[in-house]
Design a protein around this motif. Structure first.
Motif, mmCIF file in Angstrom:
data_model
loop_
_atom_site.group_PDB
_atom_site.id
_atom_site.type_symbol
_atom_site.label_atom_id
_atom_site.label_comp_id
_atom_site.label_asym_id
_atom_site.label_seq_id
_atom_site.Cartn_x
_atom_site.Cartn_y
_atom_site.Cartn_z
ATOM 1 N N GLU A 113 -11.865 15.510 1.499
ATOM 2 C CA GLU A 113 -12.395 14.224 1.951
ATOM 3 C C GLU A 113 -11.892 13.088 1.074
ATOM 4 O O GLU A 113 -11.569 12.003 1.562
ATOM 5 C CB GLU A 113 -13.919 14.258 1.968
ATOM 6 N N PHE A 114 -11.820 13.313 -0.227
ATOM 7 C CA PHE A 114 -11.327 12.279 -1.140
ATOM 8 C C PHE A 114 -9.890 11.892 -0.786
ATOM 9 O O PHE A 114 -9.557 10.706 -0.682
ATOM 10 C CB PHE A 114 -11.400 12.785 -2.583
ATOM 11 N N GLU A 115 -9.034 12.891 -0.594
ATOM 12 C CA GLU A 115 -7.634 12.616 -0.277
ATOM 13 C C GLU A 115 -7.496 11.986 1.109
ATOM 14 O O GLU A 115 -6.666 11.090 1.318
ATOM 15 C CB GLU A 115 -6.808 13.901 -0.354
ATOM 16 N N ALA A 116 -8.303 12.464 2.081
ATOM 17 C CA ALA A 116 -8.231 11.902 3.436
ATOM 18 C C ALA A 116 -8.690 10.446 3.448
ATOM 19 O O ALA A 116 -8.125 9.613 4.169
ATOM 20 C CB ALA A 116 -9.090 12.737 4.388
ATOM 21 N N THR A 117 -9.699 10.128 2.639
ATOM 22 C CA THR A 117 -10.171 8.745 2.542
ATOM 23 C C THR A 117 -9.092 7.853 1.942
ATOM 24 O O THR A 117 -8.833 6.740 2.423
ATOM 25 C CB THR A 117 -11.453 8.679 1.681
ATOM 26 N N LYS A 118 -8.438 8.333 0.899
ATOM 27 C CA LYS A 118 -7.360 7.567 0.265
ATOM 28 C C LYS A 118 -6.219 7.324 1.253
ATOM 29 O O LYS A 118 -5.688 6.203 1.342
ATOM 30 C CB LYS A 118 -6.862 8.325 -0.970
ATOM 31 N N SER A 119 -5.851 8.353 2.011
ATOM 32 C CA SER A 119 -4.781 8.214 3.004
ATOM 33 C C SER A 119 -5.180 7.244 4.120
ATOM 34 O O SER A 119 -4.352 6.461 4.597
ATOM 35 C CB SER A 119 -4.430 9.579 3.602
ATOM 36 N N ALA A 120 -6.454 7.311 4.529
ATOM 37 C CA ALA A 120 -6.927 6.430 5.598
ATOM 38 C C ALA A 120 -6.853 4.962 5.165
ATOM 39 O O ALA A 120 -6.449 4.086 5.944
ATOM 40 C CB ALA A 120 -8.359 6.787 5.981
ATOM 41 N N ARG A 121 -7.210 4.688 3.916
ATOM 42 C CA ARG A 121 -7.130 3.308 3.417
ATOM 43 C C ARG A 121 -5.671 2.854 3.315
ATOM 44 O O ARG A 121 -5.362 1.678 3.544
ATOM 45 C CB ARG A 121 -7.862 3.193 2.079
ATOM 46 N N ALA A 122 -4.794 3.774 2.969
ATOM 47 C CA ALA A 122 -3.374 3.431 2.936
ATOM 48 C C ALA A 122 -2.871 3.099 4.338
ATOM 49 O O ALA A 122 -2.077 2.164 4.522
ATOM 50 C CB ALA A 122 -2.563 4.582 2.337
#
Length: 315
Positions: A54-63
């Motif tokens: 979830e942490f990585e997916a959130t970071k990718s989504a913001r990118a």
């Protein structure tokens, strides 16, 4: 399930929003296909589980929001790539939505779109979309050949909480994150509510909350949890004169015995009065507000699951 109303609310509050959904799974994974979260630059709601995932997916989504990419399909081996103990793998669909992107979905039962590649829409997904539209058959979230289809969320169950005391607060906190319910929370004054109301909960105040009963949907479920036995009784009286799907009253067997006599005196027949459930919750869990909330939430979810199973059997 694609929660159109919640996504629209998030866009109205935050502008373009990224939605991340579990599209495919293999092996042991934290969440099921269809689990989703919404992400914007300053916050998020919902969960796809999995901690690091979830942490990585959130970071990718913001990118994605920053570079205005509209859709991405990504695959994540949880053990080798993310160091999680689950050991399975997850495919995620991440998409950016604005208000204009959702206008065509209001009358649909399902949402199929291409998220990767350039192949034509698979015939099996076309058939699922047609059956959902013409016969109301449920669509299963699934990823095929770069296309992803989801059912659009059915209307949530209206759930009205009467009272913002300790038990009311525990119940709302427990149930507010569940998309199955559309929660309305009522008490006599602003001061009785907590400073922060959970996202998606509608707060109402009235000097006499019972006056709001006629405005409740006829299929609403009600939980009466006020500080006043007199108000509890008046709410029971008004609800028995109104249509409802379920009404639960917090209290002891002694309180309910008194209420049944009073309601009978007010002109309600025994079979009508028996539609109200009292006490509520699971007494074996204890009398603490959190224990009562867990018992009631479990009962409501169990009832929803049984109704859905019966509906699926007759479809």
């Amino acid at each position: 399930m694609f929660d159109l109303a919640r996504l629209k609310d998030a866009i109205a509050a935050h502008g373009p929003v990224a939605r991340v959904v579990v599209a495919e799974i293999a092996g042991s994974v934290p969440r099921e296909v269809g689990a989703s979260m919404l992400v914007w630059q300053t916050g998020q709601s919902g969960t796809i589980g999995g901690g690091t995932l979830e942490f990585e997916a959130t970071k990718s989504a913001r990118a994605m929001l920053g570079r205005q990419t509209t859709a991405e399909l990504s695959r994540h081996p949880l053990g080798p790539a993310l160091g999680q103990c689950c050991g399975g793998s997850v495919s995620l669909v991440s998409e950016i939505f604005t208000a204009g992107d959702l206008e065509h979905l209001d009358e649909k039962q399902s949402f199929a779109r291409q998220v990767a590649g350039d192949s034509a829409m698979p015939l099996s997904l076309k058939r699922a979309e047609t059956l959902a539209r013409n016969q109301g058959l449920a669509v299963r979230p699934q990823l095929q050949d770069g296309w992803f289809i989801e059912p659009l969320r059915a209307r949530a169950v209206p759930l009205w909480f009467w009272g913002a005391g300790h038990v009311g607060r525990a119940m709302v906190q427990t149930l507010a994150g569940l998309t199955e319910f559309d929660i309305t929370w009522i008490d006599t004054s602003e001061a009785r509510f907590p400073e922060v109301i959970p996202e998606g909960v509608t707060k109402l105040t009235a000097d006499n909350p019972a006056n709001l009963v006629p405005y409740a949907p006829s299929d609403a479920q009600h939980l009466i949890l006020t500080y006043s036995h007199a108000l509890d009784l008046e709410l029971c009286h008004q609800l028995l004169s109104h249509s409802f799907a379920f009404t639960g009253l917090i209290g002891s067997k002694t309180k309910w015995a008194r209420f049944k006599n009073r309601l009978n005196d007010l002109g309600h027949a025994p079979d009508q009065i028996s539609r109200i459930t009292c006490p509520i919750g699971d007494p074996t869990l204890g009398k603490q507000p959190q224990a009562i909330a867990i018992g009631v939430a479990g009962a409501l979810l169990h009832d929803l699951k049984n109704k859905k199973a019966r509906k699926d059997q007759t479809a």
